[in-house]
Design an enzyme around this catalytic site. Sequence first.
Site, PDB file in Angstrom:
ATOM      1  N   GLU A 215      48.073  41.365  37.145  1.00 25.91           N
ATOM      2  CA  GLU A 215      46.619  41.188  37.239  1.00 25.91           C
ATOM      3  C   GLU A 215      45.854  42.158  36.336  1.00 25.91           C
ATOM      4  OE1 GLU A 215      45.685  41.034  41.444  1.00 25.91           O
ATOM      5  OE2 GLU A 215      46.647  39.059  41.601  1.00 25.91           O
ATOM      6  N   GLU A 311      52.406  34.158  41.507  1.00 26.50           N
ATOM      7  CA  GLU A 311      51.954  34.797  42.747  1.00 26.50           C
ATOM      8  C   GLU A 311      50.865  34.010  43.445  1.00 26.50           C
ATOM      9  OE1 GLU A 311      50.971  39.070  42.786  1.00 26.50           O
ATOM     10  OE2 GLU A 311      49.472  38.596  44.297  1.00 26.50           O
TER      11      GLU A 311
END
Length: 463
Positions: A215, A311
Site C-alpha cells: 500500500e 489482499e
Amino acid sequence: MRILAAAALLAIGAAPAPRTAEAWLTTGDGKQRLARVALTPPAPNALRIVIDPKQRFQTMVGFGAAITDASGILIANMKPAQRTALMRDLFGTAPGQLALGFTRLTMGASDFSPTHYSFDDMPPGQRDPDLRRFSIQPNRANVLPVVKQALAINPRLVVMASPWSPPGWMKTGDALIGGTLRPDAYAPYARYFVRYLQAYAAEGVPIRYLTIQNEPDFSPDSYPGMKWPAADRARFVGRHLGPALAEAKIDTAILEWDHNWDQPQQPLTALADPAAARFLKGVAWHCYGGDVSAQARVHAAHPDKETFFTECSGGGWRPGWQAGFSDAVRNLMIGSTRNWAKGVLLWNLALDPAGGPHKGGCGNCRGVVTIDPKTGVVTRNLEYYALGHLSRFVVPGAVRIAATTVSGVVETVAFRNPDGSTVLLAYNPGKTPRALAVTLGRSAAGLRLPAGAAVTIRMAPAT
C-alpha cells in the site's frame, strides 16, 4: 452425488458426449456451505450460461491467504494434532480439503504482528548499510515453521512476500512508522531484498513473487508503512532491485503497486518507465477502494504483464453472511479473476476471536479461520467457503475460459483444468431464485440457484 450425463446433462440438438457433472452450493445465509447438490435437466425457461473453452485468457497460479505473524503464532502454538488437522484441511489437495495454493508473507512486521520489527533493526541514529545485522530470526519461531508445513502438505504452494516498511534507519524519520525511503538507502534496500530472498530459499521456501511496498499510497500512524510515489518506485526497481536480483541470479518476479483499484494511474506510471518495466512482471491489487475493473484497464494497456489480487480482508464492517459472502464471491472470486487475476489472496489466514494478535491498524478484521488460542477450536468463516468455491476445484495451470455472465442477474467465471475438466462458479446477486441451464458443447446441466447463493459446477472431460 455424482450425476451421469445421460441423466443430468440434457442434449442440445444432438446426443451429448458422455460427461459427469457435480455441483456444490453455498447459500447466502450460510445454512448450506459447499454442500453437494443435485443437477437436473434444464428447465425450459432457464437462463442459459454458455461456457466456451475456445476463448482462453490467463493461466491460474492459485488461491489463498496471507500467513501473517498473527496467523503463524496462532497456528504454530496449536496442539500438534489440532495443528496438523487444520493445516491439512487448508493446504491439502484431497477431495474436501481447501487446497490453498498461494500465500503471502509480510517481509517484516505488519499491523498483524505483536511487535514492530524489520530484519535489520538498529538503535536510533545508527545505520547498517552493509547489512551486517540482517537476520530473519523474527520469523523462525512461528512463520517459517507454518510455511514449511504448508509446503510439505502442498509442494506446489506459491509464496509471495511484501514489506510494510524498510528498516527504520533507511527512512526519513528513522522509524518504521511513517517517513519514506532515503535516496541514499536505495542500494542497501535492494541488497536487503536479496538477503531476504536468499535466506528464505536457504530454508527451503522459495519466494516466487514480491512487491516492494505494501500500500505505497498510505502512511499508517500506528504500524509500519510509508508512502512511496510511483516514479520513485520505478527508479528503485529499474536501477537497483531489478539489477540486484539479476546479479544474484534470483528469478523472483517483481509485482508493482500492491494497493487499491482506485488509482490505476500509479502502476501505469511505474510501467511507463522503460528501465522498471523491464523488471516488472505484473501488477498486484487490493480491494479497499475503487472498482475491480481497474485491473482490466491496466491489463489492456500492458497485456504482457501479469495481474494478481493480493489482499482483501473481511471484518466487522461487513457483518453476517449476506454482505460478506456476496462481496467475497462477487468481487474477489469472480470479479478479480474475470479481470485477469492469475492469483487471488485474502488477508489473514487465521486470527483469534478478538481479531488479533495485532499492534495498531485493524481492530475488527476477520481471518479465513478463527482460532481460539485457549482451546485450539477452529471456526471456518465465510471467507473459507468463498475461497473454497474455486480453490478446491481450479488447480494450478488451469486457464480461465469464457462463460456467459449477466451483471446483477447471474455472474460467473469458468476455467479449464489441465486434465480437461471444466469448472464454473456462478453467483446469484438478486433477491429471487434463478433457474440456470449451464451449457458446454452439446450438453447442458440445470440448477435452481437461490438468491444470494453461489454454486460451483465441475464437469469431467468428455470421453
